[in-house]
Motif scaffolding. Structure first.
Motif, short mmCIF file in Angstrom:
data_model
loop_
_atom_site.label_atom_id
_atom_site.label_comp_id
_atom_site.label_asym_id
_atom_site.label_seq_id
_atom_site.Cartn_x
_atom_site.Cartn_y
_atom_site.Cartn_z
N MET A 24 0.83 -1.21 0.00
CA MET A 24 0.00 0.00 0.00
C MET A 24 0.86 1.26 0.00
SD MET A 24 -3.15 -1.31 2.45
CE MET A 24 -3.18 0.23 3.29
N ALA A 25 1.96 1.26 0.76
CA ALA A 25 2.85 2.42 0.80
C ALA A 25 3.49 2.66 -0.56
CB ALA A 25 3.92 2.22 1.88
N LEU A 26 3.96 1.59 -1.19
CA LEU A 26 4.56 1.74 -2.52
C LEU A 26 3.54 2.24 -3.53
CD1 LEU A 26 6.80 -1.46 -2.66
CD2 LEU A 26 7.59 0.92 -2.62
N GLU A 27 2.34 1.65 -3.50
CA GLU A 27 1.32 2.05 -4.46
C GLU A 27 0.85 3.49 -4.23
OE1 GLU A 27 -0.38 -2.18 -5.99
OE2 GLU A 27 -1.51 -1.25 -4.36
N GLN A 28 0.85 3.95 -2.99
CA GLN A 28 0.50 5.35 -2.71
C GLN A 28 1.54 6.30 -3.28
OE1 GLN A 28 -0.06 5.48 1.55
NE2 GLN A 28 -2.14 4.69 1.42
N HIS A 29 2.75 5.79 -3.51
CA HIS A 29 3.82 6.60 -4.10
C HIS A 29 4.00 6.30 -5.59
CE1 HIS A 29 4.75 7.28 0.16
NE2 HIS A 29 5.24 8.43 -0.29
N GLY A 30 3.00 5.69 -6.20
CA GLY A 30 3.00 5.49 -7.65
C GLY A 30 3.74 4.27 -8.14
#
Length: 76
Positions: A24-30
């Motif tokens: 989720m953290a990676l995906e929130q950063h694109g």
């Protein structure tokens, strides 16, 4: 296949919650991620789906823990 995914996240099943937090953290950063079991196509061979996920991503993220270190699946 991991179409449109950048990072494959490898983790032991015991670390699923923490791995999803990383995802989720990676995906929130694109950074789109491939993570099991979320991205495994129902009805398909699980091991084949994992291999296709790895092959389709440019980055391999290993969530290393005691459980992952002891896992034969993660080791392979």
């Amino acid at each position: 296949m991991a179409v449109g995914k950048t990072a494959f996240i490898s983790h032991a099943s015991e670390d699923a919650d923490r791995a999803m937090d990383v995802c989720m953290a990676l995906e929130q950063h694109g950074v789109p991620c491939w993570i099991a079991p979320r991205d495994v196509t129902p009805g398909n061979d699980y091991a084949s789906e994992i291999l296709d996920g790895i092959a389709g991503c440019r980055v391999f993220v290993l969530l290393l823990s005691r459980e992952a270190n002891d896992s034969g699946f993660v080791r392979r």
